[in-house]
Design a protein around this motif. Structure first.
Motif, PDB file in Angstrom:
ATOM      1  N   SER A 285     -23.637  53.603 -77.469  1.00 22.69           N
ATOM      2  CA  SER A 285     -22.899  54.860 -77.569  1.00 22.69           C
ATOM      3  C   SER A 285     -23.762  56.034 -77.105  1.00 22.69           C
ATOM      4  CB  SER A 285     -22.428  55.070 -79.007  1.00 22.69           C
ATOM      5  OG  SER A 285     -21.711  56.269 -79.114  1.00 22.69           O
ATOM      6  N   GLU A 286     -25.015  56.076 -77.533  1.00 23.32           N
ATOM      7  CA  GLU A 286     -25.930  57.142 -77.116  1.00 23.32           C
ATOM      8  C   GLU A 286     -26.170  57.112 -75.610  1.00 23.32           C
ATOM      9  OE1 GLU A 286     -29.513  56.816 -79.426  1.00 23.32           O
ATOM     10  OE2 GLU A 286     -28.459  57.162 -81.317  1.00 23.32           O
TER      11      GLU A 286
ATOM     12  N   ALA B 159     -22.771  60.351 -69.484  1.00 23.64           N
ATOM     13  CA  ALA B 159     -21.654  61.281 -69.303  1.00 23.64           C
ATOM     14  C   ALA B 159     -22.121  62.699 -68.968  1.00 23.64           C
ATOM     15  CB  ALA B 159     -20.773  61.308 -70.554  1.00 23.64           C
ATOM     16  N   LYS B 160     -23.349  63.017 -69.302  1.00 19.96           N
ATOM     17  CA  LYS B 160     -23.904  64.346 -68.986  1.00 19.96           C
ATOM     18  C   LYS B 160     -24.229  64.499 -67.509  1.00 19.96           C
ATOM     19  CE  LYS B 160     -26.066  64.780 -73.520  1.00 19.96           C
ATOM     20  NZ  LYS B 160     -27.372  64.824 -74.221  1.00 19.96           N
TER      21      LYS B 160
ATOM     22  N   GLN C 283     -22.477  58.586 -62.417  1.00 17.01           N
ATOM     23  CA  GLN C 283     -22.384  57.894 -63.698  1.00 17.01           C
ATOM     24  C   GLN C 283     -22.261  56.385 -63.490  1.00 17.01           C
ATOM     25  OE1 GLN C 283     -19.014  60.053 -65.207  1.00 17.01           O
ATOM     26  NE2 GLN C 283     -20.277  61.653 -66.128  1.00 17.01           N
TER      27      GLN C 283
ATOM     28  N   CYS D 175     -24.130  55.900 -73.306  1.00 14.33           N
ATOM     29  CA  CYS D 175     -22.910  56.383 -72.639  1.00 14.33           C
ATOM     30  C   CYS D 175     -22.824  57.910 -72.704  1.00 14.33           C
ATOM     31  CB  CYS D 175     -21.671  55.749 -73.261  1.00 14.33           C
ATOM     32  SG  CYS D 175     -21.408  54.043 -72.778  1.00 14.33           S
ATOM     33  N   GLN D 176     -23.166  58.479 -73.836  1.00 10.76           N
ATOM     34  CA  GLN D 176     -23.137  59.936 -73.958  1.00 10.76           C
ATOM     35  C   GLN D 176     -24.147  60.584 -73.009  1.00 10.76           C
ATOM     36  OE1 GLN D 176     -23.543  60.895 -78.138  1.00 10.76           O
ATOM     37  NE2 GLN D 176     -21.796  59.615 -78.662  1.00 10.76           N
ATOM     38  N   GLU D 177     -25.307  59.972 -72.863  1.00 12.20           N
ATOM     39  CA  GLU D 177     -26.314  60.488 -71.931  1.00 12.20           C
ATOM     40  C   GLU D 177     -25.828  60.371 -70.484  1.00 12.20           C
ATOM     41  OE1 GLU D 177     -29.715  62.444 -70.904  1.00 12.20           O
ATOM     42  OE2 GLU D 177     -28.972  62.108 -72.933  1.00 12.20           O
TER      43      GLU D 177
ATOM     44  N   LEU E 125     -15.266  57.337 -74.882  1.00 10.37           N
ATOM     45  CA  LEU E 125     -15.833  58.527 -74.253  1.00 10.37           C
ATOM     46  C   LEU E 125     -15.039  58.999 -73.038  1.00 10.37           C
ATOM     47  CD1 LEU E 125     -18.224  60.514 -74.378  1.00 10.37           C
ATOM     48  CD2 LEU E 125     -19.482  58.944 -72.927  1.00 10.37           C
ATOM     49  N   TRP E 126     -14.771  58.092 -72.098  1.00  4.89           N
ATOM     50  CA  TRP E 126     -14.085  58.462 -70.860  1.00  4.89           C
ATOM     51  C   TRP E 126     -12.592  58.142 -70.885  1.00  4.89           C
ATOM     52  CZ3 TRP E 126     -19.069  56.152 -70.001  1.00  4.89           C
ATOM     53  CH2 TRP E 126     -20.012  57.003 -69.420  1.00  4.89           C
TER      54      TRP E 126
END
Length: 154
Positions: free
Chosen positions: A145-146, A152-153, A104, A148-150, A93-94
């Motif tokens: 994964s979910e 990242a927002k 974050q 991390c995506q949250e 992701l990053w």
């Protein structure tokens, strides 16, 4: 033409017991590495090359050092699976730890150091517990994964 591999019951021929735990998967992985090392022409290529593994380790080391030395110094020793799954998701992701902002990192610290109720309260997603069983880790991989995506927002 796609390569076909021997059936999954190869572990019986290797003299290993597969009981769906992470440790038995690692035993099978090591046995496969030894088999490939001793019989390179006979062994199917199931594992990545040494160069690929070294690259993955360098990325893992970069993330682990950022986490342990700078951002989340008080990690519990029993959270190694969560840390490894986080690093895999975070690297995708990053790419590198310097791309993560301080807000974050605060949420990452909660994820890596707290239990499921704190994760759900502060990040808004649930995180499953597997009790060391390999098939249950798929749910943890997806949840990590979910999460991390949250994060990242933010």
């Amino acid at each position: 033409m796609p390569t076909t591999f021997p059936p999954i019951d190869r572990h019986h021929r290797l003299g290993l017991r597969y009981d769906r735990t992470t440790i038995s998967v690692l035993d099978l992985y090591i046995a496969q590495l030894q088999h490939e090392s001793l019989r390179p022409n006979d062994a199917p290529s199931l594992l990545p090359s040494l160069g690929t593994l070294e690259g993955w380790f360098e990325g893992f080391e970069l993330w682990f050092n950022a986490i342990k030395q700078a951002k989340v110094p008080r990690l519990a020793t029993n959270s190694s699976t969560k840390i490894a799954l986080f690093i895999a998701a975070a690297a995708q992701l990053w790419r590198t730890p310097d791309k993560v902002n301080e807000t974050q990192w605060e949420l990452i610290q909660i994820f890596l150091t707290q239990g499921p109720s704190a994760i759900e309260r502060d990040i808004g997603l649930s995180y499953p517990s597997t009790r060391g069983k390999w098939p249950g880790q798929r749910n943890q991989i997806l949840a990590t994964s979910e999460i991390c995506q949250e994060i990242a927002k933010k």
